[in-house]
Write an enzyme that holds these catalytic residues in place. Structure first.
Site, PDB file in Angstrom:
ATOM      1  N   HIS A  15     -11.603 -41.562 -61.842  1.00  0.00           N
ATOM      2  CA  HIS A  15     -12.169 -41.059 -60.592  1.00  0.00           C
ATOM      3  C   HIS A  15     -13.160 -42.077 -60.047  1.00  0.00           C
ATOM      4  CE1 HIS A  15     -11.393 -36.959 -62.590  1.00  0.00           C
ATOM      5  NE2 HIS A  15     -10.465 -37.109 -61.643  1.00  0.00           N
ATOM      6  N   TRP A  27      -4.111 -42.551 -56.821  1.00  0.00           N
ATOM      7  CA  TRP A  27      -3.809 -43.712 -57.653  1.00  0.00           C
ATOM      8  C   TRP A  27      -3.806 -43.286 -59.126  1.00  0.00           C
ATOM      9  CZ3 TRP A  27      -1.783 -48.168 -56.516  1.00  0.00           C
ATOM     10  CH2 TRP A  27      -1.860 -49.248 -57.405  1.00  0.00           C
ATOM     11  N   GLY A  44      -3.573 -32.021 -54.986  1.00  0.00           N
ATOM     12  CA  GLY A  44      -3.338 -33.079 -54.010  1.00  0.00           C
ATOM     13  C   GLY A  44      -1.973 -32.963 -53.376  1.00  0.00           C
ATOM     14  N   ASN A  54     -11.874 -30.377 -55.168  1.00  0.00           N
ATOM     15  CA  ASN A  54     -12.710 -30.005 -56.313  1.00  0.00           C
ATOM     16  C   ASN A  54     -14.173 -30.435 -56.177  1.00  0.00           C
ATOM     17  OD1 ASN A  54     -10.636 -28.669 -57.656  1.00  0.00           O
ATOM     18  ND2 ASN A  54      -9.901 -30.561 -58.596  1.00  0.00           N
ATOM     19  N   ASN A 103      -9.425 -38.325 -55.410  1.00  0.00           N
ATOM     20  CA  ASN A 103     -10.640 -38.737 -56.119  1.00  0.00           C
ATOM     21  C   ASN A 103     -10.435 -39.970 -56.991  1.00  0.00           C
ATOM     22  OD1 ASN A 103     -12.013 -36.535 -55.012  1.00  0.00           O
ATOM     23  ND2 ASN A 103     -11.457 -35.188 -56.707  1.00  0.00           N
ATOM     24  N   SER A 137       0.145 -30.726 -58.379  1.00  0.00           N
ATOM     25  CA  SER A 137      -1.301 -30.935 -58.318  1.00  0.00           C
ATOM     26  C   SER A 137      -1.833 -30.394 -56.997  1.00  0.00           C
ATOM     27  CB  SER A 137      -1.620 -32.423 -58.435  1.00  0.00           C
ATOM     28  OG  SER A 137      -1.161 -33.112 -57.277  1.00  0.00           O
ATOM     29  N   HIS A 196       0.015 -31.939 -64.965  1.00  0.00           N
ATOM     30  CA  HIS A 196       0.585 -32.515 -63.750  1.00  0.00           C
ATOM     31  C   HIS A 196       1.338 -33.804 -64.088  1.00  0.00           C
ATOM     32  CE1 HIS A 196      -1.766 -29.595 -61.637  1.00  0.00           C
ATOM     33  NE2 HIS A 196      -2.922 -30.147 -61.974  1.00  0.00           N
TER      34      HIS A 196
END
Length: 408
Positions: free
Chosen positions: A370, A356, A336, A228, A205, A334, A382
């Site tokens: 985001h 990123w 991700g 999410n 995101n 995380s 995280h």
């Protein structure tokens, strides 16, 4: 009269013979010149072809030498990536243009580790990425041996038993007894058994996705993973396709009031992911399992056909240990990083988008956290820059591709 006519005819014939003789003489004189001219043109043509070929050969040799230099440079840089030798970048030979870009990011006020990561990225921009099937296969084998996402990624009646105890991976000192209430909500078997995909897009995101024009590329993937319940009204940049999407307990708490009041807004939010399967990490911390129950009850009560599964805490615990042994130090992986790891078991070709952890892009332009807001994460949970360095390492090995700029 007859004699006069005869003489005239002979005179005319003689003139014709003389003209033909003159023409033949002219042709005879011209032929050597034409032959010489033809030979000269032939030699000239050969010379031109030779010169053009020689010039092209020289240009190709220069290009090959330049490519070898660049390949050697990229190989050295990739080696630093793979070894996560962030300090080694300080001594890496840089061009004036690269020095100027690195000087630019000094104004970002990054921590030392983040600074080295950005330098790696800037230097790698000219390096061509290539998939390394051998490295992909090695990662897949290692992850299958430790974690086995096909069997353990989600919680099923096949990988837990009635009366056994689930250890919360986020609270390893606490456990949950498996009762009939939980077991009745679980699928018989994992939907990911013997699953494989050719191309996978893992879409974070991050604000780096804004104005990226990556939407069409993302939608061409066989499997698209999102996180999410992100807003989907940025289709040009993020695409429209979703295969898997996570729903963290924090989303249920902050956006949908723990589903204790009106549940219709939650159901309506799911409409943006018409073909998606939902993944719920609700067996990681004490009390979150109740939220998971409410989600499944809501889907059933409102007739939602999409499926939702609980992530298996045993899988997440094994995964955390796998990366801990490889030097990744973080309080908790995380979502991700968890899903990228899962994709490494299932996908032949993985591309990451929207991953990123910085406030500026590679052109020194400020970007939101985001792509849809600038809400910062809870600190200390995280280690996003550290995880990002591992993505870079896998990128350098040819295990996955990392998109951090425009796609078109």
């Amino acid at each position: 009269m007859f004699m006069i006519s005869y003489k005239r005819k002979r005179t005319h014939l003689k003139e014709l013979e003389n003209r033909e003789s003159s023409r033949l003489e002219m042709i005879a004189h011209a032929m050597p010149f034409n032959i010489r001219l033809g030979k000269q043109n032939f030699v000239l043509g050969i010379s031109v072809v030779f010169l053009v070929g020689f010039t092209l050969s020289l240009l190709e040799r220069v290009k090959r030498n330049k490519t070898k230099v660049e390949q050697g440079r990229c190989w050295e840089l990739n080696l630093l990536f793979q070894e996560k030798n962030l300090s080694g970048i300080i001594h890496f030979q840089k061009t004036d243009s690269e020095k100027e870009k690195i000087h630019m990011i000094n104004n970002w006020k990054l921590q030392e580790t983040e600074m080295r990561i950005m330098e790696h990225l800037l230097l790698a921009q000219e390096c061509r990425w290539e998939l390394n099937p051998i490295a992909v296969a090695q990662f897949r084998t290692q992850l299958q041996q430790c974690c086995n996402a096909s069997f353990r990624f989600v919680t099923t009646k096949e990988n837990i038993r009635l009366g056994s105890y689930i250890i919360f991976d986020g609270n390893p000192t606490r456990k949950l007894r498996v009762d009939t209430k939980l077991l009745d909500l679980l699928p018989e078997k994992s939907p990911f058994m013997d699953t494989s995909y050719r191309k996978c897009a893992v879409v974070g995101n991050g604000g780096i996705l804004l104005n990226s024009s990556c939407g069409q590329e993302i939608d061409r993937a066989d499997l698209v993973i999102r996180f999410n319940l992100p807003p989907m009204n940025f289709s040009e940049d993020i695409g429209t396709k979703t295969s898997l999407v996570t729903i963290n307990p924090s989303i249920l708490q902050n956006r949908f009031k723990l589903l204790q009041e009106r549940r219709k807004p939650f159901v309506e939010a799911l409409h943006s992911y018409s073909d998606a399967t939902f993944l719920l990490p609700v067996l990681s911390f004490v009390g979150h399992n109740i939220l998971g129950y409410r989600v499944l009850y809501t889907l059933e009560d409102f007739g939602v056909e999409q499926q939702a599964f609980f992530l298996n805490p045993q899988y997440l615990s094994n995964l955390a240990n796998f990366w801990k042994k490889r030097g990744l130090k973080t309080n908790r992986l995380s979502s991700g990083f968890m899903l990228v790891s899962m994709a490494l078991e299932f996908c032949q070709h993985i591309t990451l988008y929207g991953f990123w952890p910085f406030s500026y892009d590679l052109n020194n332009q400020s970007i939101p956290h985001h792509y849809y807001d600038n809400m910062m994460p809870t600190p200390g949970v995280h280690a996003m820059p550290t995880e990002f360095s591992y993505y870079l390492s896998m990128y350098a090995e040819g295990v996955l591709r990392l998109r951090v700029g425009k796609c078109q």
